[in-house]
Write a protein that holds these residues in place. Structure first.
Motif, PDB file in Angstrom:
ATOM      1  N   SER A   4      -9.111   5.830 -15.620  1.00 18.01           N
ATOM      2  CA  SER A   4      -9.075   4.518 -14.960  1.00 18.01           C
ATOM      3  C   SER A   4     -10.304   3.701 -15.301  1.00 18.01           C
ATOM      4  CB  SER A   4      -9.043   4.685 -13.435  1.00 18.01           C
ATOM      5  OG  SER A   4      -7.884   5.314 -13.019  1.00 18.01           O
ATOM      6  N   TYR A  15     -12.067 -10.146  -5.658  1.00 19.94           N
ATOM      7  CA  TYR A  15     -10.760  -9.511  -5.466  1.00 19.94           C
ATOM      8  C   TYR A  15      -9.911 -10.186  -4.378  1.00 19.94           C
ATOM      9  CZ  TYR A  15      -7.179  -6.029  -4.495  1.00 19.94           C
ATOM     10  OH  TYR A  15      -5.971  -5.411  -4.293  1.00 19.94           O
ATOM     11  N   GLU A  46      -5.151   6.381   2.402  1.00 20.25           N
ATOM     12  CA  GLU A  46      -4.775   5.434   1.345  1.00 20.25           C
ATOM     13  C   GLU A  46      -5.553   5.761   0.081  1.00 20.25           C
ATOM     14  OE1 GLU A  46      -5.171   1.149   1.866  1.00 20.25           O
ATOM     15  OE2 GLU A  46      -4.205   0.832  -0.082  1.00 20.25           O
ATOM     16  N   ALA A  48      -6.871   4.769  -3.513  1.00 24.23           N
ATOM     17  CA  ALA A  48      -7.263   3.475  -4.097  1.00 24.23           C
ATOM     18  C   ALA A  48      -7.253   2.388  -3.020  1.00 24.23           C
ATOM     19  CB  ALA A  48      -6.349   3.121  -5.265  1.00 24.23           C
ATOM     20  N   ARG A  53      -7.251  -4.230   2.035  1.00 21.36           N
ATOM     21  CA  ARG A  53      -6.180  -5.206   2.308  1.00 21.36           C
ATOM     22  C   ARG A  53      -5.139  -4.631   3.256  1.00 21.36           C
ATOM     23  NH1 ARG A  53      -1.107  -6.446  -0.102  1.00 21.36           N
ATOM     24  NH2 ARG A  53      -1.273  -4.546  -1.321  1.00 21.36           N
ATOM     25  N   GLU A  69     -11.386   6.001  -3.156  1.00 22.06           N
ATOM     26  CA  GLU A  69     -11.541   4.814  -4.003  1.00 22.06           C
ATOM     27  C   GLU A  69     -12.551   5.110  -5.103  1.00 22.06           C
ATOM     28  OE1 GLU A  69     -10.250   1.611  -4.469  1.00 22.06           O
ATOM     29  OE2 GLU A  69     -11.799   1.533  -6.017  1.00 22.06           O
ATOM     30  N   LEU A  70     -12.203   4.715  -6.332  1.00 20.98           N
ATOM     31  CA  LEU A  70     -13.053   4.999  -7.489  1.00 20.98           C
ATOM     32  C   LEU A  70     -14.253   4.055  -7.588  1.00 20.98           C
ATOM     33  CD1 LEU A  70     -13.134   6.788 -10.061  1.00 20.98           C
ATOM     34  CD2 LEU A  70     -11.854   4.992 -11.226  1.00 20.98           C
ATOM     35  N   ASP A  93     -11.947   9.948  -7.679  1.00 27.76           N
ATOM     36  CA  ASP A  93     -10.701   9.717  -8.413  1.00 27.76           C
ATOM     37  C   ASP A  93      -9.514  10.200  -7.567  1.00 27.76           C
ATOM     38  OD1 ASP A  93      -8.626   9.618 -10.231  1.00 27.76           O
ATOM     39  OD2 ASP A  93      -9.546  11.019 -11.659  1.00 27.76           O
ATOM     40  N   MET A  94      -8.551   9.336  -7.379  1.00 30.95           N
ATOM     41  CA  MET A  94      -7.410   9.695  -6.524  1.00 30.95           C
ATOM     42  C   MET A  94      -6.591  10.861  -7.082  1.00 30.95           C
ATOM     43  SD  MET A  94      -5.079   6.370  -7.199  1.00 30.95           S
ATOM     44  CE  MET A  94      -4.741   5.758  -8.851  1.00 30.95           C
TER      45      MET A  94
HETATM   46  C1  LIG Z   1      -4.799  -3.391  -7.285  1.00 31.40           C
HETATM   47  S1  LIG Z   1      -6.179  -2.686  -6.451  1.00 31.40           S
HETATM   48  C2  LIG Z   1      -5.389  -2.132  -4.963  1.00 31.40           C
HETATM   49  C3  LIG Z   1      -6.352  -2.024  -3.813  1.00 31.40           C
HETATM   50  C4  LIG Z   1      -5.697  -1.895  -2.457  1.00 31.40           C
HETATM   51  N1  LIG Z   1      -4.925  -0.654  -2.345  1.00 31.40           N
HETATM   52  C5  LIG Z   1      -4.792  -3.086  -2.180  1.00 31.40           C
HETATM   53  O1  LIG Z   1      -3.597  -2.897  -2.006  1.00 31.40           O
HETATM   54  O2  LIG Z   1      -5.297  -4.202  -2.116  1.00 31.40           O
HETATM   55  C6  LIG Z   1      -6.447  -1.170  -7.357  1.00 31.40           C
HETATM   56  C7  LIG Z   1      -7.564  -0.309  -6.827  1.00 31.40           C
HETATM   57  O3  LIG Z   1      -7.447   0.964  -7.419  1.00 31.40           O
HETATM   58  C8  LIG Z   1      -8.734   1.472  -7.614  1.00 31.40           C
HETATM   59  N2  LIG Z   1      -8.613   2.594  -8.561  1.00 31.40           N
HETATM   60  C9  LIG Z   1      -8.282   2.504  -9.878  1.00 31.40           C
HETATM   61  N3  LIG Z   1      -8.227   3.733 -10.420  1.00 31.40           N
HETATM   62  C10 LIG Z   1      -8.539   4.605  -9.435  1.00 31.40           C
HETATM   63  C11 LIG Z   1      -8.635   6.023  -9.373  1.00 31.40           C
HETATM   64  N4  LIG Z   1      -8.420   6.777 -10.455  1.00 31.40           N
HETATM   65  N5  LIG Z   1      -8.960   6.604  -8.198  1.00 31.40           N
HETATM   66  C12 LIG Z   1      -9.190   5.846  -7.104  1.00 31.40           C
HETATM   67  N6  LIG Z   1      -9.112   4.487  -7.093  1.00 31.40           N
HETATM   68  C13 LIG Z   1      -8.773   3.872  -8.243  1.00 31.40           C
HETATM   69  C14 LIG Z   1      -9.501   0.263  -8.102  1.00 31.40           C
HETATM   70  O4  LIG Z   1     -10.897   0.459  -8.043  1.00 31.40           O
HETATM   71  C15 LIG Z   1      -8.975  -0.782  -7.129  1.00 31.40           C
HETATM   72  O5  LIG Z   1      -9.736  -0.797  -5.961  1.00 31.40           O
END
Ligand SMILES: C[S@@+](CC[C@H](N)C(=O)[O-])C[C@H]1O[C@@H](n2cnc3c(N)ncnc32)[C@H](O)[C@@H]1O
Length: 250
Positions: A4, A15, A46, A48, A53, A69-70, A93-94
């Protein structure tokens, strides 16, 4: 090690404004309503979690919500809204990180297409397994994910316009061999500035998600086209899918 992209401070700061449409009551309301119902009063993880939000309104409805959350920068934005005592977050990392209370969550949620941020099949498979191991028996894993709009590709083309407005243009390009997608964003800010960026993703079909869920020991419960439970059809652009950990499995 994750495939990611790690979201930086500038991306995190912009954001909520950039994602304003996803915060609109008509979008966010049904999302939170259905997640609240699926949790049935139990604790929620949850993956990521971003800037909260979805997590913040879920917590406001009285649910215990934890996040993985990464991006530390995204968590810093969340911290402007709620302290860690209210919504704890593990930075990691999720696909691999462990949240406190693993094995007791009633609901694990991964919304707004974010499974695709894991850019290999191995990591997506691991993410389903990680979700499953955080669930209690009977608990649910729910994802919201786009259906790859491959049928919109003209023969020989590899690009699809996804959003075209005065403020925001998004063009996605596809590599059908690797299931990879690059999403090219152009934001036109009110002061006349144009910001651009590109995000990289791996798309997965609903059937591939079902297989990943099965590999993780989860059973299908529901698939809708959206959070309002609109029936999923062959032309639905995205899906909300729910799988359950069988009772009696720890
Ligand atoms: C489109 S945003 C969604 C955030 C939130 N869930 C929302 O609905 O507004 C994507 C999120 O995924 C996180 N992310 C991306 N890859 C990740 C991973 N491997 N592990 C954890 N979080 C990750 C990003 O840092 C970002 O905060």
């Amino acid at each position: 090690m994750t495939s990611s992209e790690v979201w930086d401070a500038a991306t995190a700061a912009a954001y909520d404004a950039d994602a304003a449409a996803q915060f609109a009551p008509g979008v966010l309301g049904p999302t939170v309503d259905l997640l609240h119902e699926l949790a049935a009063g139990g604790p929620v993880l949850e993956l990521a979690i971003g800037t909260g939000r979805v997590a913040v309104p879920l917590a406001e409805r009285g649910l215990d919500v934890t996040g993985i959350e990464l991006s530390e920068a995204m968590v810093a934005q969340l911290r402007h809204k709620v302290p860690a005592t209210e919504i704890p977050v593990v930075v990691g990392d999720m696909a691999t990180a462990t949240a406190p209370g693993a094995g007791d969550y009633a609901l694990v949620a991964l919304v707004w297409n974010t499974l695709s941020n894991l850019r290999t099949q191995d990591e997506q498979v691991a993410c389903f397994a990680n979700a499953a191991r955080h669930l209690r028996p009977g608990g649910r894993f729910v994802i919201e994910l786009w259906v790859p709009p491959i049928q919109r590709l003209a023969p020989g083309e590899h690009a699809v316009p996804m959003t075209v407005s005065a403020e925001h243009v998004v063009i996605d390009t596809y590599d059908l061999l690797t299931q990879s997608c690059a999403s090219h964003h152009y934001h036109h800010d009110p002061d006349g500035t144009v910001r651009s960026g590109v995000g990289h993703f791996r798309y997965a079909w609903p059937s591939e998600c079902d297989l990943m869920a099965r590999l993780a020991g989860l059973e299908p419960e529901a698939r809708w086209a959206d959070w309002d439970r609109t029936p999923f059809t062959a032309t639905s652009p995205s899906h909300v899918s729910v799988w359950r950990k069988p009772q009696g499995v720890s």
